[in-house]
Design a protein around this motif. Structure first.
Motif, PDB file in Angstrom:
ATOM      1  N   ALA A  47      62.826  31.738  45.202  1.00  0.00           N
ATOM      2  CA  ALA A  47      61.448  31.979  44.781  1.00  0.00           C
ATOM      3  C   ALA A  47      61.433  32.895  43.568  1.00  0.00           C
ATOM      4  O   ALA A  47      62.140  33.901  43.521  1.00  0.00           O
ATOM      5  N   ALA A  48      60.605  32.530  42.601  1.00  0.00           N
ATOM      6  CA  ALA A  48      60.388  33.359  41.416  1.00  0.00           C
ATOM      7  C   ALA A  48      58.902  33.638  41.302  1.00  0.00           C
ATOM      8  O   ALA A  48      58.071  32.740  41.494  1.00  0.00           O
ATOM      9  N   LEU A  49      58.568  34.877  41.004  1.00  0.00           N
ATOM     10  CA  LEU A  49      57.180  35.284  40.847  1.00  0.00           C
ATOM     11  C   LEU A  49      56.974  35.740  39.409  1.00  0.00           C
ATOM     12  O   LEU A  49      57.602  36.706  38.952  1.00  0.00           O
ATOM     13  N   VAL A  50      56.125  35.047  38.682  1.00  0.00           N
ATOM     14  CA  VAL A  50      55.768  35.437  37.321  1.00  0.00           C
ATOM     15  C   VAL A  50      54.456  36.199  37.410  1.00  0.00           C
ATOM     16  O   VAL A  50      53.412  35.623  37.730  1.00  0.00           O
ATOM     17  N   SER A  51      54.508  37.500  37.152  1.00  0.00           N
ATOM     18  CA  SER A  51      53.332  38.355  37.315  1.00  0.00           C
ATOM     19  C   SER A  51      52.841  38.825  35.959  1.00  0.00           C
ATOM     20  O   SER A  51      53.604  39.351  35.151  1.00  0.00           O
ATOM     21  N   GLY A  52      51.533  38.660  35.735  1.00  0.00           N
ATOM     22  CA  GLY A  52      50.964  39.057  34.449  1.00  0.00           C
ATOM     23  C   GLY A  52      50.018  40.227  34.525  1.00  0.00           C
ATOM     24  O   GLY A  52      49.356  40.550  33.544  1.00  0.00           O
ATOM     25  N   GLY A  53      49.929  40.887  35.707  1.00  0.00           N
ATOM     26  CA  GLY A  53      49.072  42.047  35.855  1.00  0.00           C
ATOM     27  C   GLY A  53      49.859  43.343  35.858  1.00  0.00           C
ATOM     28  O   GLY A  53      51.085  43.344  35.677  1.00  0.00           O
TER      29      GLY A  53
ATOM     30  N   LEU B 257      55.408  39.754  32.951  1.00  0.00           N
ATOM     31  CA  LEU B 257      54.870  39.550  31.616  1.00  0.00           C
ATOM     32  C   LEU B 257      54.279  40.857  31.090  1.00  0.00           C
ATOM     33  O   LEU B 257      53.995  41.775  31.876  1.00  0.00           O
ATOM     34  N   PRO B 258      54.078  40.982  29.793  1.00  0.00           N
ATOM     35  CA  PRO B 258      53.339  42.144  29.288  1.00  0.00           C
ATOM     36  C   PRO B 258      51.997  42.213  30.023  1.00  0.00           C
ATOM     37  O   PRO B 258      51.207  41.270  29.967  1.00  0.00           O
TER      38      PRO B 258
ATOM     39  N   ARG C  97      52.546  33.541  26.789  1.00  0.00           N
ATOM     40  CA  ARG C  97      52.717  32.098  26.952  1.00  0.00           C
ATOM     41  C   ARG C  97      54.183  31.700  26.804  1.00  0.00           C
ATOM     42  O   ARG C  97      54.715  30.902  27.580  1.00  0.00           O
ATOM     43  N   THR C  98      54.839  32.267  25.804  1.00  0.00           N
ATOM     44  CA  THR C  98      56.248  31.939  25.566  1.00  0.00           C
ATOM     45  C   THR C  98      57.103  32.331  26.764  1.00  0.00           C
ATOM     46  O   THR C  98      57.961  31.563  27.221  1.00  0.00           O
ATOM     47  N   LEU C  99      56.890  33.541  27.283  1.00  0.00           N
ATOM     48  CA  LEU C  99      57.664  34.006  28.435  1.00  0.00           C
ATOM     49  C   LEU C  99      57.406  33.143  29.659  1.00  0.00           C
ATOM     50  O   LEU C  99      58.310  32.881  30.456  1.00  0.00           O
ATOM     51  N   MET C 100      56.164  32.692  29.838  1.00  0.00           N
ATOM     52  CA  MET C 100      55.814  31.834  30.962  1.00  0.00           C
ATOM     53  C   MET C 100      56.591  30.520  30.890  1.00  0.00           C
ATOM     54  O   MET C 100      57.195  30.072  31.873  1.00  0.00           O
ATOM     55  N   VAL C 101      56.590  29.891  29.731  1.00  0.00           N
ATOM     56  CA  VAL C 101      57.292  28.613  29.564  1.00  0.00           C
ATOM     57  C   VAL C 101      58.802  28.806  29.681  1.00  0.00           C
ATOM     58  O   VAL C 101      59.507  27.974  30.277  1.00  0.00           O
ATOM     59  N   GLU C 102      59.314  29.897  29.136  1.00  0.00           N
ATOM     60  CA  GLU C 102      60.752  30.172  29.245  1.00  0.00           C
ATOM     61  C   GLU C 102      61.160  30.382  30.696  1.00  0.00           C
ATOM     62  O   GLU C 102      62.265  29.974  31.098  1.00  0.00           O
ATOM     63  N   ALA C 103      60.316  31.017  31.483  1.00  0.00           N
ATOM     64  CA  ALA C 103      60.629  31.212  32.904  1.00  0.00           C
ATOM     65  C   ALA C 103      60.745  29.872  33.614  1.00  0.00           C
ATOM     66  O   ALA C 103      61.639  29.666  34.452  1.00  0.00           O
TER      67      ALA C 103
END
Length: 648
Positions: free
Chosen positions: A33-39, A55-56, A85-91
């Motif tokens: 599981a990977a969690l991409v958090s933007g907050g 993310l920032p 956006r770039t970091l999201m797609v790279e993840a």
């Protein structure tokens, strides 16, 4: 499999907490599981066994969701958003998930649509294509602009395989807060509430008042009122917990003139404190509600309503309707009104077991596993297995050859309001000219349901208890009208339910038929129903009751203890064929609020098979209860209509 969950929390940490709980559940089940958090990072959110991509961070000021702020407090510029956006797609590219889950989007987070769409489009471009799933809480805040709702629906239709709704429709169906269209409704799958906390330690006795108001500063008004109430009534034993987003100066001011330890920061053992408390005072965010449901703590709820927010108020009112809490509107909050509500709730009867599903984390994993194993089943459910269909048709043909009729009726439970799912149900029944018995919960009836039923002449209403509230003690199966309360209390609630239904719904549609929640009721209470004006009883097969016609359900297609989707369709049809061969009545039980595509498909195929067969005799509820006099001495076996109504 590998699962990526993308979430950005902006106000409190509730969205992040739920997403992290789901990620942990996947990891604990043996998946990656990977969690991409933007907050903004939240120190109490647990992320063990989960790969975190931070993310920032973005946040907002107050409730201004349209203005996103960076970590420096300035409005987020185009460069910052592009980097996210770039970091999201790279993840997505680096992790190559088998399932991508967007939390809240596309039903919310419109200001972040560009980055969520970039993630979804990148995922859909990969081969093999991963599942793309939306993850939403039980209650949403719908835009007042129809075009925005239509845009969300269009994105679901074009980009998503399913929508995971982390709630129990028995408490809050999604279309009570969001106007679903049929296409989106067909993609919903309810998981139950995601209970992210550990089981509380058993408490020898309950004492004191625990106050909490989320992780951010939005609950300051509640915390300050509680601090003043604690100064006035210190003997109640207050413990006031402020989130880490509350400024230190505000915390110090609240603690002034109060005993040490009365005011402190939020703690990881909050649930244990809650389980030991005699009363909880809180807002009514998603995670707060699950904490209260898990611990069974009586509660005073002050829902957050700033900025036109309606989510917490709706959830609080639904908990209060089940006797689980008392609501104090934020606009009426003061130290005095809070103390009044606390005293009233402390004097109220303790809430019973609620029966609300808290297994959402585990069931989400099971649902995603099944979706991945059966790609395409969400949009195109498999047809009913041929062997089961053939067995049913053979049993019906045999009954016709022998001149024997097969009584059939259809009951649907848990109606409270008009929804797209109810429209689909009513349309299906009308298409096949099939009478429908709708079991409605009196305490939850919305006026719009009455208006909808005025147009549905083939739909009759039965009385589904009073509030669908569980009164069974711990360790026993849930029941609202079981042998856990005095008979007088059961009689009073049943009489009230019939009166409310007659007051709020078209009189021609309401039948004096009692449907006990969870299909359980005390035997001595069943015998008392006819004295209350009831003439029918519909549960699961049971003994005859003098003075009542029985119409008991024999076929429920939902796998309640497992996936909460369709049970094994071949086994269901074989059981149904056996019932027909044995001469039993066919009583179909559905629950329109929780149907996913597979359940709808099964029911839509089954109804015409039954009602079009010459051996089947469809029960006409209104004729049965309006035209036939019940012989209380002989029971329901004197007439042909009575034989049709009996089950088992």
């Amino acid at each position: 499999m590998r699962v990526l969950i993308a979430v950005t929390h902006l106000l409190g940490a509730g969205h992040l907490t739920r997403a992290a709980a789901l990620a942990r559940a996947f990891a604990e089940a043996g998946h990656e599981a990977a969690l991409v958090s933007g907050g903004v990072p939240a120190p109490l959110v647990r992320l063990h066994c989960v790969r975190l991509v931070q993310l920032p961070p973005l946040r907002i000021a107050g409730t201004d969701f349209a203005t996103l702020l960076g970590s420096d407090g300035r409005p987020a510029d185009a460069d910052l958003l592009a980097r996210r956006r770039t970091l999201m797609v790279e993840a997505d590219a680096a992790f190559a998930p088998d399932a991508v889950v967007t939390e809240l989007f596309p039903f919310g987070r419109r200001a972040l649509a560009a980055e969520f769409l970039a993630l979804v489009e990148a995922a859909r471009a990969r081969r093999p294509r991963p599942l793309v799933l939306a993850s939403v809480r039980d209650i949403l805040v719908a835009s007042t602009k129809p075009e925005r709702i239509a845009q969300a629906h269009a994105r679901v239709a074009a980009l998503y395989d399913a929508v995971l709704v982390h709630g129990d429709p028995a408490l809050a169906p999604l279309d009570a807060s969001w106007p679903l269209d049929p296409a989106t409704a067909s993609k919903l799958t309810y998981t139950g509430y995601v209970d992210e906390g550990a089981p509380p330690a058993p408490a020898a006795a309950r004492a004191g008042v625990v106050v909490a108001a989320g992780s951010g500063p939005a609950g300051l008004i509640l915390l300050r009122a509680a601090a003043e109430a604690a100064r006035r009534r210190p003997e109640l034993g207050w413990r006031i917990l402020a989130g880490h987003g509350v400024p230190e100066a505000a915390l110090t001011a609240m603690a002034r003139d109060l005993p040490d330890g009365t005011v402190s920061r939020a703690r990881p053992d909050y649930r244990d404190l809650l389980a030991e408390a005699a009363l909880s005072v809180s807002q009514c965010g998603y995670n707060t509600a699950t904490d209260l449901l898990a611990t069974g703590t009586p509660a005073v709820l002050v829902p957050f309503e700033a900025g036109g927010e309606t989510e917490q108020r709706l959830r609080a009112e639904r908990l209060a309707a089940r006797g689980l809490a008392r609501v104090l509107p934020e606009a009426a909050l003061s130290a005095e009104s809070l103390l009044h509500a606390v005293d009233a709730q402390r004097a109220a009867p303790l809430p019973g077991r609620h029966g609300i599903d808290l297994g959402g984390a585990r069931r989400t994993v099971a649902i995603v596993e099944e979706l991945r194993a059966g790609r395409g089943s969400v949009r195109h459910p498999p047809r009913t297995p041929r062997r089961g269909r053939d067995a049913l048709r053979s049993a019906l043909d045999t009954a016709a050859d022998r001149g024997r009729s097969v009584p059939f009726f259809w009951r649907d439970d848990d109606a409270v309001t008009a929804t797209p799912a109810l429209d689909r149900l009513i349309a299906l029944a009308a298409r096949h000219a099939t009478p429908l018995l709708l079991a409605a919960i009196p305490n939850g009836l919305a006026p719009v349901l009455g208006l909808r039923l005025e147009e549905a002449g083939h739909v009759s209403v039965a009385i589904h208890g009073l509030a669908h509230r569980n009164h069974a003690p711990p360790g026993e199966k849930p029941a609202e009208f079981g042998a856990h309360r005095p008979l007088d209390a059961l009689r009073a609630d049943a009489a009230t339910g019939l009166r409310i239904a007659r007051d709020r719904l078209p009189k021609a549609s309401v039948l004096p038929v009692f449907v006990p929640p969870w299909n359980r009721l005390a035997p001595d209470f069943a015998a008392a129903l006819s004295d209350l004006g009831y003439r029918g009883l519909s549960a699961v097969p049971g003994p005859d009751v003098p003075g009542l016609r029985r119409l008991d359900a024999t076929l429920d297609p939902i796998d309640w203890r497992g996936t909460r989707s369709l049970g094994n369709p071949d086994a269901l049809l074989r059981d149904l064929a056996a019932a027909v061969a044995e001469g039993r009545t066919v009583g179909l039980l559905t629950h329109h609020l929780v149907h996913d595509a597979a359940i709808w498909s099964f029911v839509e195929e089954l109804i015409p098979v039954l009602v079009k067969h010459p051996a089947v005799q469809v029960v006409d509820f209104r004729h049965l209860f309006d035209q036939v006099t019940v012989d209380s001495d002989a029971g329901p076996s004197k007439s042909r209509v009575a034989r049709i109504a009996r089950t088992g």
